[in-house]
Scaffold this motif. Structure first.
Motif, PDB file in Angstrom:
ATOM      1  N   LEU A  93       0.814  -1.217   0.000  1.00 45.06           N
ATOM      2  CA  LEU A  93       0.000   0.000   0.000  1.00 45.06           C
ATOM      3  C   LEU A  93       0.849   1.269   0.000  1.00 45.06           C
ATOM      4  CD1 LEU A  93      -2.787  -1.008   2.557  1.00 45.06           C
ATOM      5  CD2 LEU A  93      -2.908  -1.022   0.061  1.00 45.06           C
ATOM      6  N   ASN A  94       2.168   1.096   0.022  1.00 42.43           N
ATOM      7  CA  ASN A  94       3.102   2.223   0.046  1.00 42.43           C
ATOM      8  C   ASN A  94       2.805   3.155   1.226  1.00 42.43           C
ATOM      9  OD1 ASN A  94       5.307   3.678  -0.868  1.00 42.43           O
ATOM     10  ND2 ASN A  94       4.064   4.972  -2.188  1.00 42.43           N
ATOM     11  N   LEU A  95       2.637   2.558   2.420  1.00 43.00           N
ATOM     12  CA  LEU A  95       2.308   3.328   3.609  1.00 43.00           C
ATOM     13  C   LEU A  95       3.573   3.723   4.372  1.00 43.00           C
ATOM     14  CD1 LEU A  95      -0.686   1.247   5.011  1.00 43.00           C
ATOM     15  CD2 LEU A  95      -0.773   3.363   3.693  1.00 43.00           C
ATOM     16  N   PRO A  96       3.609   4.937   4.885  1.00 44.32           N
ATOM     17  CA  PRO A  96       4.745   5.340   5.723  1.00 44.32           C
ATOM     18  C   PRO A  96       4.622   4.674   7.098  1.00 44.32           C
ATOM     19  CG  PRO A  96       3.112   7.087   5.648  1.00 44.32           C
ATOM     20  CD  PRO A  96       2.638   6.015   4.707  1.00 44.32           C
ATOM     21  N   ASP A  97       5.702   4.717   7.880  1.00 47.63           N
ATOM     22  CA  ASP A  97       5.683   4.137   9.221  1.00 47.63           C
ATOM     23  C   ASP A  97       4.695   4.859  10.122  1.00 47.63           C
ATOM     24  OD1 ASP A  97       7.496   2.144   8.661  1.00 47.63           O
ATOM     25  OD2 ASP A  97       9.219   3.389   9.180  1.00 47.63           O
ATOM     26  N   ARG A  98       4.584   6.169   9.967  1.00 45.15           N
ATOM     27  CA  ARG A  98       3.637   6.960  10.758  1.00 45.15           C
ATOM     28  C   ARG A  98       2.707   7.685   9.801  1.00 45.15           C
ATOM     29  NH1 ARG A  98       3.604   8.011  15.427  1.00 45.15           N
ATOM     30  NH2 ARG A  98       4.999   7.761  17.123  1.00 45.15           N
ATOM     31  N   ILE A  99       1.427   7.695  10.152  1.00 53.17           N
ATOM     32  CA  ILE A  99       0.430   8.338   9.297  1.00 53.17           C
ATOM     33  C   ILE A  99      -0.193   9.496  10.062  1.00 53.17           C
ATOM     34  CG2 ILE A  99      -1.763   8.037   8.108  1.00 53.17           C
ATOM     35  CD1 ILE A  99      -0.944   5.122   7.649  1.00 53.17           C
ATOM     36  N   ASP A 100      -0.152  10.661   9.458  1.00 53.73           N
ATOM     37  CA  ASP A 100      -0.766  11.853  10.038  1.00 53.73           C
ATOM     38  C   ASP A 100      -2.275  11.766   9.816  1.00 53.73           C
ATOM     39  OD1 ASP A 100      -1.344  14.341  11.037  1.00 53.73           O
ATOM     40  OD2 ASP A 100      -0.490  15.457   9.362  1.00 53.73           O
ATOM     41  N   ALA A 101      -3.049  11.947  10.865  1.00 54.39           N
ATOM     42  CA  ALA A 101      -4.505  11.826  10.772  1.00 54.39           C
ATOM     43  C   ALA A 101      -5.106  12.828   9.791  1.00 54.39           C
ATOM     44  CB  ALA A 101      -5.134  12.009  12.149  1.00 54.39           C
ATOM     45  N   ASP A 102      -4.418  13.941   9.548  1.00 53.52           N
ATOM     46  CA  ASP A 102      -4.928  14.956   8.624  1.00 53.52           C
ATOM     47  C   ASP A 102      -4.628  14.625   7.164  1.00 53.52           C
ATOM     48  OD1 ASP A 102      -5.870  16.450  10.772  1.00 53.52           O
ATOM     49  OD2 ASP A 102      -3.973  17.531  10.968  1.00 53.52           O
ATOM     50  N   GLU A 103      -3.634  13.765   6.935  1.00 52.06           N
ATOM     51  CA  GLU A 103      -3.223  13.444   5.570  1.00 52.06           C
ATOM     52  C   GLU A 103      -3.138  11.931   5.392  1.00 52.06           C
ATOM     53  OE1 GLU A 103       0.284  15.531   4.375  1.00 52.06           O
ATOM     54  OE2 GLU A 103      -0.358  17.367   5.345  1.00 52.06           O
ATOM     55  N   ILE A 104      -4.286  11.276   5.334  1.00 52.91           N
ATOM     56  CA  ILE A 104      -4.331   9.826   5.154  1.00 52.91           C
ATOM     57  C   ILE A 104      -4.047   9.502   3.686  1.00 52.91           C
ATOM     58  CG2 ILE A 104      -5.779   7.772   5.319  1.00 52.91           C
ATOM     59  CD1 ILE A 104      -7.292   9.167   7.572  1.00 52.91           C
ATOM     60  N   PRO A 105      -3.069   8.629   3.418  1.00 58.35           N
ATOM     61  CA  PRO A 105      -2.751   8.279   2.024  1.00 58.35           C
ATOM     62  C   PRO A 105      -3.968   7.690   1.308  1.00 58.35           C
ATOM     63  CG  PRO A 105      -1.085   7.421   3.526  1.00 58.35           C
ATOM     64  CD  PRO A 105      -2.204   7.941   4.365  1.00 58.35           C
ATOM     65  N   LEU A 106      -4.059   7.944   0.005  1.00 58.23           N
ATOM     66  CA  LEU A 106      -5.171   7.459  -0.797  1.00 58.23           C
ATOM     67  C   LEU A 106      -5.282   5.940  -0.721  1.00 58.23           C
ATOM     68  CD1 LEU A 106      -7.490   7.927  -2.752  1.00 58.23           C
ATOM     69  CD2 LEU A 106      -5.817   7.881  -4.616  1.00 58.23           C
ATOM     70  N   SER A 107      -4.153   5.240  -0.750  1.00 60.76           N
ATOM     71  CA  SER A 107      -4.192   3.776  -0.695  1.00 60.76           C
ATOM     72  C   SER A 107      -4.853   3.296   0.594  1.00 60.76           C
ATOM     73  CB  SER A 107      -2.781   3.189  -0.821  1.00 60.76           C
ATOM     74  OG  SER A 107      -1.945   3.666   0.217  1.00 60.76           O
ATOM     75  N   LEU A 108      -4.604   3.979   1.706  1.00 62.47           N
ATOM     76  CA  LEU A 108      -5.226   3.605   2.979  1.00 62.47           C
ATOM     77  C   LEU A 108      -6.707   3.965   2.970  1.00 62.47           C
ATOM     78  CD1 LEU A 108      -5.097   2.440   5.782  1.00 62.47           C
ATOM     79  CD2 LEU A 108      -4.230   4.638   6.613  1.00 62.47           C
ATOM     80  N   GLN A 109      -7.056   5.091   2.382  1.00 61.11           N
ATOM     81  CA  GLN A 109      -8.473   5.474   2.271  1.00 61.11           C
ATOM     82  C   GLN A 109      -9.251   4.417   1.493  1.00 61.11           C
ATOM     83  OE1 GLN A 109      -9.076   9.468   0.785  1.00 61.11           O
ATOM     84  NE2 GLN A 109      -7.250  10.181   1.847  1.00 61.11           N
ATOM     85  N   LEU A 110      -8.676   3.947   0.394  1.00 62.84           N
ATOM     86  CA  LEU A 110      -9.337   2.926  -0.421  1.00 62.84           C
ATOM     87  C   LEU A 110      -9.440   1.603   0.329  1.00 62.84           C
ATOM     88  CD1 LEU A 110      -7.684   3.726  -3.857  1.00 62.84           C
ATOM     89  CD2 LEU A 110     -10.017   4.247  -3.125  1.00 62.84           C
ATOM     90  N   PHE A 111      -8.387   1.236   1.051  1.00 66.28           N
ATOM     91  CA  PHE A 111      -8.412   0.016   1.852  1.00 66.28           C
ATOM     92  C   PHE A 111      -9.527   0.085   2.892  1.00 66.28           C
ATOM     93  CE2 PHE A 111      -7.320  -2.444   5.585  1.00 66.28           C
ATOM     94  CZ  PHE A 111      -7.011  -3.680   5.049  1.00 66.28           C
ATOM     95  N   LEU A 112      -9.623   1.201   3.606  1.00 67.93           N
ATOM     96  CA  LEU A 112     -10.633   1.356   4.646  1.00 67.93           C
ATOM     97  C   LEU A 112     -12.049   1.374   4.061  1.00 67.93           C
ATOM     98  CD1 LEU A 112      -8.824   3.959   6.925  1.00 67.93           C
ATOM     99  CD2 LEU A 112      -9.087   1.498   7.320  1.00 67.93           C
ATOM    100  N   ALA A 113     -12.208   1.975   2.882  1.00 63.50           N
ATOM    101  CA  ALA A 113     -13.519   1.981   2.222  1.00 63.50           C
ATOM    102  C   ALA A 113     -13.932   0.553   1.860  1.00 63.50           C
ATOM    103  CB  ALA A 113     -13.487   2.872   0.986  1.00 63.50           C
ATOM    104  N   GLN A 114     -12.986  -0.226   1.351  1.00 63.29           N
ATOM    105  CA  GLN A 114     -13.278  -1.619   1.001  1.00 63.29           C
ATOM    106  C   GLN A 114     -13.596  -2.427   2.258  1.00 63.29           C
ATOM    107  OE1 GLN A 114     -13.730  -2.888  -1.944  1.00 63.29           O
ATOM    108  NE2 GLN A 114     -14.098  -4.947  -1.202  1.00 63.29           N
ATOM    109  N   LYS A 115     -12.887  -2.166   3.343  1.00 64.22           N
ATOM    110  CA  LYS A 115     -13.135  -2.848   4.621  1.00 64.22           C
ATOM    111  C   LYS A 115     -14.551  -2.562   5.107  1.00 64.22           C
ATOM    112  CE  LYS A 115     -11.550  -2.554   9.391  1.00 64.22           C
ATOM    113  NZ  LYS A 115     -12.682  -1.837   9.860  1.00 64.22           N
ATOM    114  N   ARG A 116     -14.965  -1.306   5.036  1.00 67.26           N
ATOM    115  CA  ARG A 116     -16.332  -0.945   5.457  1.00 67.26           C
ATOM    116  C   ARG A 116     -17.375  -1.625   4.561  1.00 67.26           C
ATOM    117  NH1 ARG A 116     -13.669   3.969   6.433  1.00 67.26           N
ATOM    118  NH2 ARG A 116     -14.196   4.770   4.385  1.00 67.26           N
TER     119      ARG A 116
END
Length: 61
Positions: free
Chosen positions: A35-58
């Motif tokens: 997902l090309n995720l950084p070690d730390r994720i800023d709550a204000d700037e969630i990467p698109l790949s994580l947004q898509l993952f979470l949408a699919q999870k929901r």
């Protein structure tokens, strides 16, 4: 959350994610790389790949 399942997922070489009791996902290093995720994720700037993952999870839930 099942401790054995969590341990297994987090130590696999293949991409894997588990969801904690509060709904937060935990990714192993292979999934973070996929997902090309950084070690730390800023709550204000969630990467698109994580947004898509979470949408699919929901959607699946």
């Amino acid at each position: 959350m099942n401790d054995i399942l969590t341990y297994t997922c987090l130590h696999l070489n293949t991409p894997c994610a588990v969801t904690g009791n509060l709904g937060a996902p935990f990714f192993n290093s292979a999934m973070k790389e996929l997902l090309n995720l950084p070690d730390r994720i800023d709550a204000d700037e969630i990467p698109l790949s994580l947004q898509l993952f979470l949408a699919q999870k929901r959607f699946v839930e």
